[in-house]
Scaffold this motif. Structure first.
Motif, PDB file in Angstrom:
ATOM      1  N   SER A  30     -12.849  -6.474 -28.844  1.00  0.00           N
ATOM      2  CA  SER A  30     -12.472  -6.968 -30.173  1.00  0.00           C
ATOM      3  C   SER A  30     -13.340  -6.357 -31.256  1.00  0.00           C
ATOM      4  CB  SER A  30     -12.590  -8.486 -30.234  1.00  0.00           C
ATOM      5  OG  SER A  30     -11.739  -9.080 -29.300  1.00  0.00           O
ATOM      6  N   LYS A  31     -14.657  -6.347 -31.028  1.00  0.00           N
ATOM      7  CA  LYS A  31     -15.580  -5.856 -32.070  1.00  0.00           C
ATOM      8  C   LYS A  31     -15.909  -4.391 -31.832  1.00  0.00           C
ATOM      9  CE  LYS A  31     -15.998 -10.398 -31.835  1.00  0.00           C
ATOM     10  NZ  LYS A  31     -15.201 -11.303 -32.626  1.00  0.00           N
ATOM     11  N   ASP A  36     -23.431 -13.811 -23.863  1.00  0.00           N
ATOM     12  CA  ASP A  36     -22.299 -13.426 -24.714  1.00  0.00           C
ATOM     13  C   ASP A  36     -22.750 -12.219 -25.530  1.00  0.00           C
ATOM     14  OD1 ASP A  36     -20.343 -13.153 -26.610  1.00  0.00           O
ATOM     15  OD2 ASP A  36     -20.343 -15.258 -27.246  1.00  0.00           O
ATOM     16  N   ASN A  67     -24.122 -14.267 -33.245  1.00  0.00           N
ATOM     17  CA  ASN A  67     -23.246 -14.719 -34.321  1.00  0.00           C
ATOM     18  C   ASN A  67     -23.677 -16.142 -34.606  1.00  0.00           C
ATOM     19  OD1 ASN A  67     -21.226 -15.798 -35.875  1.00  0.00           O
ATOM     20  ND2 ASN A  67     -19.569 -15.492 -34.413  1.00  0.00           N
ATOM     21  N   TYR A 120     -21.384 -20.213 -31.155  1.00  0.00           N
ATOM     22  CA  TYR A 120     -19.952 -19.922 -31.074  1.00  0.00           C
ATOM     23  C   TYR A 120     -19.298 -21.129 -30.387  1.00  0.00           C
ATOM     24  CZ  TYR A 120     -15.647 -17.378 -30.138  1.00  0.00           C
ATOM     25  OH  TYR A 120     -14.330 -16.986 -30.088  1.00  0.00           O
ATOM     26  N   THR A 150     -13.073 -12.389 -24.619  1.00  0.00           N
ATOM     27  CA  THR A 150     -14.232 -13.081 -24.021  1.00  0.00           C
ATOM     28  C   THR A 150     -14.181 -14.595 -24.211  1.00  0.00           C
ATOM     29  OG1 THR A 150     -15.460 -12.490 -26.004  1.00  0.00           O
ATOM     30  CG2 THR A 150     -15.958 -11.259 -24.031  1.00  0.00           C
ATOM     31  N   ARG A 151     -13.476 -15.052 -25.234  1.00  0.00           N
ATOM     32  CA  ARG A 151     -13.504 -16.493 -25.483  1.00  0.00           C
ATOM     33  C   ARG A 151     -13.021 -17.276 -24.263  1.00  0.00           C
ATOM     34  NH1 ARG A 151     -10.545 -19.522 -30.438  1.00  0.00           N
ATOM     35  NH2 ARG A 151      -8.706 -18.833 -29.320  1.00  0.00           N
ATOM     36  N   SER A 154     -16.498  -7.402 -24.965  1.00  0.00           N
ATOM     37  CA  SER A 154     -15.184  -7.466 -25.596  1.00  0.00           C
ATOM     38  C   SER A 154     -14.824  -6.154 -26.278  1.00  0.00           C
ATOM     39  CB  SER A 154     -15.241  -8.574 -26.649  1.00  0.00           C
ATOM     40  OG  SER A 154     -14.046  -8.640 -27.357  1.00  0.00           O
ATOM     41  N   CYS A 179     -20.736  -9.821 -26.979  1.00  0.00           N
ATOM     42  CA  CYS A 179     -19.550  -9.163 -27.534  1.00  0.00           C
ATOM     43  C   CYS A 179     -19.848  -8.356 -28.797  1.00  0.00           C
ATOM     44  CB  CYS A 179     -18.410 -10.149 -27.717  1.00  0.00           C
ATOM     45  SG  CYS A 179     -18.679 -11.332 -28.987  1.00  0.00           S
ATOM     46  N   TYR A 180     -21.040  -8.531 -29.395  1.00  0.00           N
ATOM     47  CA  TYR A 180     -21.423  -7.692 -30.545  1.00  0.00           C
ATOM     48  C   TYR A 180     -22.374  -6.566 -30.139  1.00  0.00           C
ATOM     49  CZ  TYR A 180     -19.281 -11.279 -33.414  1.00  0.00           C
ATOM     50  OH  TYR A 180     -18.370 -12.138 -33.975  1.00  0.00           O
ATOM     51  N   ARG A 198      -6.782  -8.670 -27.163  1.00  0.00           N
ATOM     52  CA  ARG A 198      -7.305  -9.745 -26.314  1.00  0.00           C
ATOM     53  C   ARG A 198      -7.839  -9.162 -25.002  1.00  0.00           C
ATOM     54  NH1 ARG A 198      -9.288 -11.757 -28.771  1.00  0.00           N
ATOM     55  NH2 ARG A 198      -9.638 -13.636 -27.566  1.00  0.00           N
TER      56      ARG A 198
HETATM   57  C1  LIG Z   1     -20.083 -14.956 -30.521  1.00  0.00           C
HETATM   58  C2  LIG Z   1     -18.695 -14.670 -30.125  1.00  0.00           C
HETATM   59  N1  LIG Z   1     -18.386 -14.712 -28.820  1.00  0.00           N
HETATM   60  C3  LIG Z   1     -17.145 -14.474 -28.397  1.00  0.00           C
HETATM   61  C4  LIG Z   1     -16.122 -14.190 -29.280  1.00  0.00           C
HETATM   62  C5  LIG Z   1     -14.738 -14.004 -28.731  1.00  0.00           C
HETATM   63  O1  LIG Z   1     -14.247 -12.747 -28.914  1.00  0.00           O
HETATM   64  P1  LIG Z   1     -12.935 -12.251 -28.156  1.00  0.00           P
HETATM   65  O2  LIG Z   1     -12.318 -13.430 -27.468  1.00  0.00           O
HETATM   66  O3  LIG Z   1     -12.083 -11.679 -29.216  1.00  0.00           O
HETATM   67  O4  LIG Z   1     -13.424 -11.239 -27.153  1.00  0.00           O
HETATM   68  C6  LIG Z   1     -16.392 -14.138 -30.654  1.00  0.00           C
HETATM   69  C7  LIG Z   1     -15.308 -13.865 -31.611  1.00  0.00           C
HETATM   70  O5  LIG Z   1     -15.387 -14.000 -32.783  1.00  0.00           O
HETATM   71  C8  LIG Z   1     -17.718 -14.382 -31.082  1.00  0.00           C
HETATM   72  O6  LIG Z   1     -18.040 -14.339 -32.372  1.00  0.00           O
END
Ligand SMILES: Cc1ncc(COP(=O)(O)O)c(C=O)c1O
Length: 392
Positions: free
Chosen positions: A241-242, A205, A177, A127, A97-98, A239, A207-208, A250
């Motif tokens: 990722s989490k 955003d 976050n 973030y 997602t970044r 995402s 992603c959590y 990725r």
């Molecule tokens: C708030 C937040 N947004 C986006 C991301 C990006 O995650 P990723 O690129 O791994 O999907 C993170 C990663 O730590 C995050 O904490």
């Protein structure tokens, strides 16, 4: 010879932490509670799917993601949010997602808004990619405090009308976050209402979103849908990722209105970094599986309970509603992180490294961020040491 627009960026949080602590010896066995890198297991069949599709490393991957992956994402949004999206028009695979949070700004922020420089609203702390994205398009980042006084989410009702009129994009992270705060249905409704009134977009955003306790957090997509808002108002970012403990894959996605998506895809054709095909195949399978996500939540629930039992009576302690960080009040975050390192070997991040000073006040200054990602027994040791060192 170099652009001015990035000249005021502070060093990234982790190099800053290294400069703060690395000149000092750790006071005990080193335990990293800084970076939010998940350590719970990912599904054990992931490697098999990569192997099965390894021959596809020999092909250029489709920029927007395979149709099968986009369909799996749409099936997931249907199950999770009850909203029907079309794989051809509404979603695109991301390389995490970044990059998506950054590139969506390139594609969608106008040069001008209400006759002036566009504004991008962001929470403070935030973030870090949000700020760089705003600066990259020449927009004015306006930081809104997300503090205990505002329920750890920005108070959009307090933004002056003149600023809202110039607002082109709002970033909102929920679950957030670092604070672990969740935007309620009503909160999203108010923000989307403002977006309709002042004609701006929301980059949600989320992603959590799958690391929660109890009820699944509301999402911007379903709230906008139920409200009947313009589908172009909201872009959501998710995402693996989490959710699935696959930060190294990725892989994420963005879902948005068809016009926004067409713009994002167009830019990606020129400058995108698509996910390799075998990894798209993995992502397709992972979005379709919820069993591992439920197990992941169960493991985090144990960690929330552990944190509550060790820190629950610390004044100002807020048990996170979601996500995997503790946002702990201290007098001074840098001093606390340094003391903790020197006396115990536990490494945490000063809150101010995730926020900016506005009008003489840095809202992260009186906090440390602690990631609940280490194995449970290590976490118990780290949190116990933290309590004895900082709150005795
Ligand atoms: C708030 C937040 N947004 C986006 C991301 C990006 O995650 P990723 O690129 O791994 O999907 C993170 C990663 O730590 C995050 O904490």
């Amino acid at each position: 010879m170099f652009p001015e627009r990035f000249s005021n960026l502070p060093a990234y949080a982790f190099p800053r932490l290294r400069s703060l602590v690395d000149a000092h010896a750790p006071g005990g066995a080193v335990l990293h509670m800084t970076i939010g890198e998940p350590t719970h297991p990912f599904p054990d069949w992931v490697g098999d799917v990569v192997a099965e599709h390894a021959h596809e490393f020999g092909r250029y991957p489709p920029n927007e993601g395979t149709i099968e992956l986009r369909q799996a994402i749409c099936d997931w949004t249907q199950r999770r949010y009850g909203v029907t999206l079309e794989p051809e028009r509404h979603v695109m695979a991301l390389n995490g997602t970044r990059e998506g949070l950054y590139n969506a700004m390139m594609a969608l922020c106008p040069e001008e808004k209400a006759g002036g420089r566009p504004v991008v609203l962001l929470p403070n702390p935030f973030y870090q990619v949000y700020m760089v994205a705003a600066l990259s398009v020449g927009a004015e980042p306006v930081l809104l405090p997300a503090t205990p006084e505002t329920g750890h989410l920005p108070d959009f009702g307090a933004v002056p009308e003149a600023v809202l009129e110039r607002t082109a994009v709002v970033y909102l992270c929920s679950p957030s976050n670092p604070q672990g705060a969740v935007a309620s249905d009503a909160y999203w409704r108010d923000l989307i209402g403002l977006a309709e009134r002042y004609d701006f977009r929301i980059f949600a955003d989320e992603c959590y979103s799958e690391i929660y306790r109890g009820t699944p957090p509301a999402g911007a997509l379903n709230v906008a849908h139920v409200m009947g808002a313009d589908p172009e108002r909201v872009a959501i970012f998710h995402s693996l990722s989490k959710r699935s403990n696959l930060p190294g894959l990725r892989s994420g996605f963005v879902a948005a209105g068809p016009q926004s998506m067409a713009r994002i895809k167009q830019l990606r054709n020129y400058a995108g970094a698509p996910l390799p095909l075998p990894l798209q195949r993995v992502a397709e399978r992972v979005w379709a599986d919820e069993a591992h996500v439920e197990e992941n939540r169960r493991l985090y629930a144990e960690k929330y309970a552990l944190a509550d039992s060790i820190l629950g009576d610390v004044p100002g302690y807020v048990s996170p509603e979601a996500g995997f960080f503790l946002w702990l009040p201290v007098e001074d975050g840098e001093a606390a992180a340094l003391k903790l390192w020197c006396e115990t070997g536990v490494r945490v991040l000063p809150g101010a490294y995730l926020s900016r000073e506005v009008a003489g006040h840095n809202p992260g200054q009186g906090f440390i961020r602690v990631a609940l990602v280490a194995p449970k027994d290590e976490m118990a040791r780290g949190l116990g040491a933290l309590r004895d060192c900082l709150y005795a």
